[in-house]
Design an enzyme around this catalytic site. Structure first.
Site, mmCIF file in Angstrom:
data_model
loop_
_atom_site.group_PDB
_atom_site.id
_atom_site.type_symbol
_atom_site.label_atom_id
_atom_site.label_comp_id
_atom_site.label_asym_id
_atom_site.label_seq_id
_atom_site.Cartn_x
_atom_site.Cartn_y
_atom_site.Cartn_z
ATOM 1 N N GLU A 1 48.236 -43.837 -8.420
ATOM 2 C CA GLU A 1 47.788 -45.202 -8.739
ATOM 3 C C GLU A 1 48.782 -45.945 -9.620
ATOM 4 O OE1 GLU A 1 44.005 -42.808 -7.975
ATOM 5 O OE2 GLU A 1 45.845 -42.511 -9.152
ATOM 6 N N PHE B 1 29.625 -39.162 -13.119
ATOM 7 C CA PHE B 1 30.852 -38.614 -12.556
ATOM 8 C C PHE B 1 31.851 -39.731 -12.251
ATOM 9 C CE2 PHE B 1 33.299 -37.291 -8.732
ATOM 10 C CZ PHE B 1 34.055 -36.290 -9.334
ATOM 11 N N GLN B 2 33.047 -39.586 -12.752
ATOM 12 C CA GLN B 2 34.146 -40.547 -12.585
ATOM 13 C C GLN B 2 33.764 -41.951 -13.057
ATOM 14 O OE1 GLN B 2 35.788 -40.187 -8.552
ATOM 15 N NE2 GLN B 2 37.213 -38.651 -9.327
ATOM 16 N N LYS C 1 29.783 -49.913 -7.298
ATOM 17 C CA LYS C 1 29.736 -49.516 -5.887
ATOM 18 C C LYS C 1 28.564 -50.150 -5.146
ATOM 19 C CE LYS C 1 30.127 -45.644 -2.714
ATOM 20 N NZ LYS C 1 30.331 -44.190 -2.531
ATOM 21 N N MET D 1 69.247 -42.680 -23.555
ATOM 22 C CA MET D 1 69.157 -43.633 -24.649
ATOM 23 C C MET D 1 68.630 -42.976 -25.919
ATOM 24 S SD MET D 1 69.954 -46.654 -25.557
ATOM 25 C CE MET D 1 69.990 -47.898 -24.269
#
Length: 562
Positions: free
Chosen positions: A51, A113-114, A163, A467
């Site tokens: 993602e 969940f999630q 959802k 760097m």
């Protein structure tokens, strides 16, 4: 007509002219992906490997095209994986709309969940974060998200949708997108007049161009303004390409790794005209000693930037293009030939030097410019390679350098390159990465291979975090703590395993033929360049020092010999 929430999302994207979405599916966003499947001939979906890659691709698409970039993610970890990309876009004022889905309304706030409060998490790094719990509010929310992302100072917007909303139905009526008006109501006539008078009185003006000049599409008007003022031009990292880097008036990038000519010009000038720049600490160095001989005249769309880091003597608030148009209409042709000549002498006295006998970053960037004619889109990750890409490739046009300026996001460049190439199919797109950065998101090579997106991934492989090591070398007594990457990772084999053609360059004479072949193939390519781990980015300004104290290798050698 009645549509469910997922279909409304797709119809709203079509309203906004969205042709590409970058994302990754999951349980909470399944309904949306099902609707997207039915419109695959109208909206292309690029399945990234992660993602974060989707968020960077949306960002790169937006920077390269000037349109809003769009990314999708599911709930929980899918949504949180977007956070770094959203923050990157926020720091650099890039318009993206991130659409995530969450658990159903009855499950919110129950550690389901999630489940995660992604709207709350992203609130500090977006222009606005929405959570939609009512399908009747969905279409208007998405439309508002695009408007907010584009208007004024651009930036990212997040829309989180439960959802059940993606499944529920309501009436949908197609709407023509709101026209985004330039910010002009804040431009005051007295501010314009004061700005014109300050310019007329100046003997040694410098124009400082930032990312706002690009965001407002003000490049052409900026060129006319510079010619009228008869002034040298410096830019920020974000402003590269706003003014042609091959123009004789261009003095280089300003700041910590800017050219000595740019830093000295700003130190000596009597008027610094700032077009869409925010005075980052990497630009100013010690703010108490920044441009002390100059009056500061700042043009910016965001009033919050005025007097935030540097005190100004005058300002004009509004769209940069409109401000420049109004000033150009009132300003007579100025003549600062002696000052221009002086800056030309500074450029001649303090050129950018590097060793041309062996392979190094500056040489590679100058050869890439030669091969591409300066017409490529260059993306970068963050570190030494980023600075070499800024210093040694002359950006002639806006939207041709895509880099994480504010957040400094390692792993940004490959996703951004994929987004840029999808949005600008006719352009050569090259990502410049260090080996440390490449490890962050190298899985996106699989994305480029899957869709045959012909980006060229270049690794400046010096086997260290360059760097950070440079700072350890200069300021930490050569204590190289956790910056050495001596291992047996074979980047060519990694690329080939993902279906990418790969090359290794070890000598200067190999640069041009390898890049010419890579461009001609028009397929995804990786080019590993073996560099010396002790190469450094010069000039440099020590942290906390004024930009007038920029030093390079010769200065260090003289100091050591005293």
């Amino acid at each position: 007509m009645k549509l469910n929430g997922s279909e409304i999302i797709i119809e709203c994207l079509k309203e906004q002219g969205v042709d590409t979405v970058f994302g990754y599916p999951g349980g909470a966003i399944l309904n949306v992906y099902d609707a997207l499947y039915k419109h695959s001939d109208e909206i292309t979906h690029i399945l990234t490997s992660h993602e974060q890659g989707a968020s960077h691709a949306a960002d790169g698409y937006a920077r390269a095209t000037g349109k809003v970039g769009v990314c999708f993610a599911t709930s929980g970890p899918g949504a949180t994986n977007l956070v770094t990309g959203i923050a990157t876009a926020a720091m650099d004022s890039i318009p993206i709309v991130a659409i995530t889905c969450n658990v159903t309304v009855p499950l919110l706030g129950k550690d389901s969940f999630q489940e995660v409060d992604i709207a709350g998490i992203t609130m500090p790094i977006t222009k606005h974060s929405f959570i939609v719990k009512d399908v009747n509010k969905l279409a208007d929310t998405i439309r508002r998200a695009f408007t907010i992302a584009k208007e004024g100072r651009p930036g990212p917007v997040l829309v989180d949708i439960t959802k059940d909303v993606t499944a529920n139905e309501c009436d949908y009526v197609k709407t023509t997108p709101k026209t985004i008006e330039r910010v002009t109501d804040t431009i005051k006539e007295e501010d314009i007049v004061k700005a014109v008078n300050m310019i007329k009185e100046a003997k040694k003006p410098v124009v400082f161009a930032g990312g706002g000049a690009i965001a407002s599409d003000a490049s052409d008007e900026l060129r006319r303004f510079v010619n009228k003022v008869d002034a040298p031009v410096v830019d920020s990292l974000m402003g590269k390409g706003a003014f042609d880097g091959t123009d004789p008036r261009y003095a280089g990038m300003l700041g910590m790794h800017g050219t000595k000519a740019a830093n000295y010009s700003v130190t000596e000038c009597d008027l610094l005209i700032v077009v869409g720049a925010r005075f980052s600490d990497r630009v100013t160095g010690n703010t108490r000693k920044f441009a002390n001989n100059a009056k500061i005249l700042q043009f910016d769309v965001d009033a919050a930037e005025i007097n935030k880091n540097i005190r100004t003597d005058a300002s004009v608030i509004g769209d940069a293009l409109e401000i420049l148009k109004r000033i150009n209409a009132l300003l007579d042709q100025c003549n600062h030939s002696e000052w221009i000549q002086h800056v030309e002498e500074l450029k001649a006295d303090y050129p950018m030097k590097y060793n041309t006998d062996r392979l190094n970053g500056p040489l590679i960037m100058e050869k890439i410019f030669e091969v591409t004619g300066g017409d490529a889109i260059i993306s970068t990750d963050v570190g030494q390679h980023q600075m070499w890409a800024a210093q040694h490739y002359n950006y002639k046009k806006p939207r041709t350098l895509l880099t994480s300026g504010g957040l400094g996001t390692m792993g940004y460049g490959l996703g951004a390159a994929i987004g840029a190439k999808v949005g600008c199919r006719d352009k050569v797109v090259i990502n410049i990465a260090g080996d440390g950065c490449f490890r962050m998101n190298m899985n996106e090579l699989a994305t480029a291979a899957r869709y045959n997106i012909p980006v060229i991934e270049v690794i400046f492989d010096n086997h260290v975090l360059g760097m950070v090591r440079q700072w350890q070398d200069l300021f930490y007594g050569k204590r190289y703590s956790a910056t050495v990457l001596d291992d047996s990772v074979d980047y060519v084999k990694i690329a080939e395993a993902m279906g990418i053609k790969a090359y290794t360059i070890t000598k200067p004479e190999e640069i041009v033929p390898v890049f010419e072949e890579a461009i001609s193939l028009n397929i995804p390519v990786l080019i590993e360049c073996q560099l010396n781990r002790d190469d450094k980015v010069f000039p440099m300004v020590s942290p906390g020092a004024p930009i007038s104290e920029a030093f390079d290798r010769e200065d260090l050698d003289k100091k050591d010999n005293q």
